[in-house]
Design an enzyme around this catalytic site. Structure first.
Site, mmCIF file in Angstrom:
data_model
loop_
_atom_site.group_PDB
_atom_site.id
_atom_site.type_symbol
_atom_site.label_atom_id
_atom_site.label_comp_id
_atom_site.label_asym_id
_atom_site.label_seq_id
_atom_site.Cartn_x
_atom_site.Cartn_y
_atom_site.Cartn_z
ATOM 1 N N ILE A 1 0.623 -1.124 -0.095
ATOM 2 C CA ILE A 1 0.052 0.096 -0.010
ATOM 3 C C ILE A 1 0.887 1.300 0.170
ATOM 4 C CG2 ILE A 1 -1.716 1.225 1.301
ATOM 5 C CD1 ILE A 1 -2.656 -1.402 -0.120
ATOM 6 N N LYS A 2 0.382 2.061 -0.906
ATOM 7 C CA LYS A 2 1.517 3.358 -1.180
ATOM 8 C C LYS A 2 0.624 4.375 -0.495
ATOM 9 C CE LYS A 2 4.587 4.338 -4.745
ATOM 10 N NZ LYS A 2 4.412 4.815 -6.325
ATOM 11 N N LEU A 3 1.486 5.154 0.216
ATOM 12 C CA LEU A 3 0.671 6.231 0.933
ATOM 13 C C LEU A 3 1.549 7.402 0.877
ATOM 14 C CD1 LEU A 3 -0.505 4.752 4.197
ATOM 15 C CD2 LEU A 3 -2.117 5.444 2.531
#
Ligand code: G3P
Length: 216
Positions: free
Chosen positions: A83-85
């Site tokens: 998950i890219k944040l």
């Protein structure tokens, strides 16, 4: 050094996988938009089917609870989704929750070693410093990567550094020389890595010499 490809294009991913040096994929909303995709669900699933390496999918929501909800949905798409944040204070809180749930998190849009320190502290699996965009503003992007490496080594953090916003083969070379964990590379730059004019000239000369023998 691991090679990720920075694209949402399936053909590019397939080609890079066929070359035999693909360790993962990173995407972002701009790369999805380039493919004409407003909903990334199916594309992330298709990419995950092409590689067993980590596939970064970026959360679009900005409000914390919505961010968490979207991240959990994306993480459920395949076991290799990361998950890219974006590295903001709000997103760091979400990153910590996700990391504690066992989800790989990639903190992105990182431009300083201090931001990368925060990523490691919340247990992110990956941190993505954008070297090309730093170079664009007159800051040596790879020197920021070196600072991150020093800090991580000082404290034994296991967060892996993904050198991102790679624009040319020199970025890849320098990342390898300083021992970065991962480079995420656009397909056009991957293609450049194998080419050298002397290789092509040498090959042409070998073939021409063989052809002369055959005629003799
Ligand atoms: O991996 C991040 C990358 O997609 C951003 O690259 O060239 O838009 O700075 P660039």
């Amino acid at each position: 050094m691991k090679f990720f490809i920075d694209t949402a294009n399936l053909e590019e991913i397939k080609k890079a996988a066929d070359y035999g040096f693909l360790d993962g994929v990173t995407t972002n909303p701009t790369l999805m938009a380039k493919e004409g995709l407003s909903n990334q669900t199916e594309r992330i699933q298709a990419i995950c089917a092409l590689t067993s390496g980590p596939v970064s999918a970026e959360v679009l929501a900005v409000e914390p609870q919505a961010m968490l909800k979207e991240a959990r949905i994306l993480a459920s798409l395949a076991p290799n989704v990361a998950i890219k944040l974006p590295l903001t204070l709000e997103a760091l809180k979400i990153a910590k929750i996700l990391a504690e749930e066992g989800t790989s998190v990639n903190l992105t849009l990182v431009f300083s070693a201090l931001q990368a320190l925060l990523a490691a502290k919340v247990g992110a699996a990956f941190v993505s410093p954008f070297v090309g965009r730093l170079d664009d503003i007159g800051v040596d992007g790879l020197s920021v990567v070196e600072e991150i490496q020093t800090i991580y080594a000082n404290y034994g953090y296991e967060t892996e550094i993904i050198v991102a916003s790679v624009r040319n083969s020199q970025h890849v070379l320098k990342a390898a020389l300083i021992g970065a964990d991962i480079c995420t590379i656009p397909f056009a730059v991957i293609s450049q890595l194998a080419s050298h004019p002397l290789t092509q000239n040498g090959l042409s000369a070998f073939l021409a010499d063989q052809a002369k023998l055959k005629k003799a």
